[in-house]
Design a protein around this motif. Structure first.
Motif, PDB file in Angstrom:
ATOM      1  N   UNK A  46       0.838  -1.190   0.000  1.00 31.99           N
ATOM      2  CA  UNK A  46       0.000   0.000   0.000  1.00 31.99           C
ATOM      3  C   UNK A  46       0.876   1.244   0.000  1.00 31.99           C
ATOM      4  N   UNK A  47       0.320   2.329  -0.560  1.00 32.06           N
ATOM      5  CA  UNK A  47       1.066   3.574  -0.587  1.00 32.06           C
ATOM      6  C   UNK A  47       1.996   3.657  -1.783  1.00 32.06           C
ATOM      7  N   UNK A  48       2.580   4.841  -1.961  1.00 31.62           N
ATOM      8  CA  UNK A  48       3.484   5.083  -3.080  1.00 31.62           C
ATOM      9  C   UNK A  48       4.849   5.453  -2.542  1.00 31.62           C
ATOM     10  N   UNK A  49       5.853   4.641  -2.821  1.00 31.14           N
ATOM     11  CA  UNK A  49       7.203   4.887  -2.345  1.00 31.14           C
ATOM     12  C   UNK A  49       7.865   5.938  -3.236  1.00 31.14           C
ATOM     13  N   UNK A  50       8.970   6.570  -2.775  1.00 27.72           N
ATOM     14  CA  UNK A  50       9.697   7.516  -3.631  1.00 27.72           C
ATOM     15  C   UNK A  50      10.126   6.889  -4.956  1.00 27.72           C
ATOM     16  N   UNK A  55       9.253   6.338 -10.813  1.00 23.99           N
ATOM     17  CA  UNK A  55       8.836   5.510 -11.933  1.00 23.99           C
ATOM     18  C   UNK A  55       7.611   6.070 -12.628  1.00 23.99           C
ATOM     19  N   UNK A  56       6.666   6.590 -11.838  1.00 25.54           N
ATOM     20  CA  UNK A  56       5.476   7.203 -12.419  1.00 25.54           C
ATOM     21  C   UNK A  56       5.834   8.413 -13.275  1.00 25.54           C
ATOM     22  N   UNK A  60       5.189   8.931 -17.221  1.00 28.83           N
ATOM     23  CA  UNK A  60       4.478  10.116 -17.698  1.00 28.83           C
ATOM     24  C   UNK A  60       5.292  10.841 -18.764  1.00 28.83           C
ATOM     25  N   UNK A  61       6.608  10.883 -18.580  1.00 27.84           N
ATOM     26  CA  UNK A  61       7.484  11.523 -19.564  1.00 27.84           C
ATOM     27  C   UNK A  61       7.447  10.764 -20.884  1.00 27.84           C
ATOM     28  N   UNK A  62       7.474   9.434 -20.805  1.00 30.27           N
ATOM     29  CA  UNK A  62       7.369   8.624 -22.017  1.00 30.27           C
ATOM     30  C   UNK A  62       6.065   8.908 -22.753  1.00 30.27           C
ATOM     31  N   UNK A  63       4.950   8.911 -22.020  1.00 31.53           N
ATOM     32  CA  UNK A  63       3.651   9.142 -22.634  1.00 31.53           C
ATOM     33  C   UNK A  63       3.594  10.518 -23.296  1.00 31.53           C
ATOM     34  N   UNK A 233      15.481  -1.554 -15.705  1.00 38.72           N
ATOM     35  CA  UNK A 233      14.990  -1.299 -14.354  1.00 38.72           C
ATOM     36  C   UNK A 233      14.305  -2.514 -13.758  1.00 38.72           C
ATOM     37  N   UNK A 234      13.584  -2.260 -12.671  1.00 40.00           N
ATOM     38  CA  UNK A 234      12.848  -3.307 -11.960  1.00 40.00           C
ATOM     39  C   UNK A 234      11.390  -2.883 -11.869  1.00 40.00           C
ATOM     40  N   UNK A 235      10.491  -3.772 -12.228  1.00 39.07           N
ATOM     41  CA  UNK A 235       9.066  -3.477 -12.167  1.00 39.07           C
ATOM     42  C   UNK A 235       8.615  -3.296 -10.722  1.00 39.07           C
ATOM     43  N   UNK A 236       7.911  -2.195 -10.453  1.00 36.62           N
ATOM     44  CA  UNK A 236       7.363  -1.987  -9.126  1.00 36.62           C
ATOM     45  C   UNK A 236       6.151  -2.858  -8.863  1.00 36.62           C
ATOM     46  N   UNK A 237       5.652  -3.518  -9.918  1.00 31.76           N
ATOM     47  CA  UNK A 237       4.457  -4.360  -9.774  1.00 31.76           C
ATOM     48  C   UNK A 237       4.807  -5.778  -9.327  1.00 31.76           C
ATOM     49  N   UNK A 238       5.785  -6.411 -10.021  1.00 32.11           N
ATOM     50  CA  UNK A 238       6.088  -7.805  -9.687  1.00 32.11           C
ATOM     51  C   UNK A 238       7.556  -8.047  -9.353  1.00 32.11           C
ATOM     52  N   UNK A 239       8.380  -6.991  -9.382  1.00 32.96           N
ATOM     53  CA  UNK A 239       9.786  -7.147  -9.024  1.00 32.96           C
ATOM     54  C   UNK A 239      10.658  -7.738 -10.112  1.00 32.96           C
TER      55      UNK A 239
END
Length: 266
Positions: A46-50, A55-56, A60-63, A233-239
């Motif tokens: 839960x929550x959003x880490x730094x 990563x977000x 967003x920059x890519x989009x 990088x490493x996915x924040x969803x599944x590692x």
């Protein structure tokens, strides 16, 4: 072969690729997916880490870069609207009203000439040392009209020259938006503000490719690799590990095909 006791009941990892086509660019996103028996799924924290926030911002920059590549071309404009010292607003809310007034004037002038309003993508920059700017990527428009319609200060215009790759401009735009949030000490719902009618990039479906290795780059004929776009990088969803890169179509080349399936230039 002896399996690690921490293995979650899977045998192999396959590479999953997704391609995003935007203007003259193709971005390849690679991830990993287990192909054997599935183990228990990891629970998301839960929550959003730094790290997740960072990563977000990268996504967003890519989009934003894809949106620019799909809707603008070399010869369109990179525009900065600034403020005279006596006209500086008290905050970004007032800046929004100032831009709306500017764009409404521009639309009325162009309508009288039988022309449609230009499409744009805009960000605001509010700096801690007094910088107040609107930054825009905009379709080619008469510079005299732009100067007449912006009544708060000066205007700076540069023709776009990017080869169709807007990654660097998108990075600057997100940097300006982030600076504004830091200066005003509040987060905004939007990092950028698009005009109506912008075309969306083509986002392909993920494809599993068992024979491909993560990090393998393939450059087709007629394209070159944007080396600064390569990121692991490493996915924040599944590692799992991730990889991405962007290809840019060479000037004069076209995706169109002649009979027999061969590409030809424009």
């Amino acid at each position: 072969m002896v399996k690690d006791i921490n293995d979650r009941g899977t045998d192999d990892m396959a590479v999953v690729e997704k391609r995003i086509k935007a203007g003259r660019t193709v971005t390849v996103l690679q991830g990993q997916r287990r192909t054997g028996r599935k183990g228990p799924r990891e629970k998301r924290k839960n929550g959003t880490t730094p790290a997740q926030k960072e990563g977000n911002l990268r996504r967003a920059t890519q989009m934003l870069g894809w949106l620019m590549a799909e809707n603008f071309k070399d010869g369109d404009l990179l525009v900065t609207l600034d403020y005279k010292k006596e006209n500086r607003p008290e905050g970004s809310d007032r800046m929004q009203k100032d831009f709306k007034n500017f764009y409404d004037r521009l639309k009325r002038r162009l309508k009288k000439l039988g022309m449609p309003p230009p499409k744009y993508i805009r960000v605001m920059e509010v700096g801690k040392k007094g910088a107040w700017h609107h930054h825009l990527v905009m379709q080619e428009t008469d510079l005299k009209l732009l100067r007449e319609c912006w009544q708060q200060g000066g205007i700076h215009v540069d023709p776009l020259y990017t080869d169709g790759n807007y990654r660097k401009i998108a990075e600057y735009f997100v940097k300006y938006a982030k600076r504004t949030m830091e200066t005003e000490e509040k987060e905004t719902k939007k990092l950028w503000y698009p005009s109506q009618g912008l075309k969306k990039p083509t986002i392909g479906k993920p494809k599993m490719i068992k024979s491909r290795e993560l990090g393998q780059i393939r450059i087709p004929k007629g394209y070159y690799l944007d080396r600064d776009s390569v990121r692991r990088g490493i996915s924040g969803y599944d590692g799992h590990e991730t990889f991405c890169y962007t290809l840019v179509m060479l000037p004069g080349y076209s995706r169109k095909r002649k009979k027999g399936g061969k590409h030809h230039g424009k």
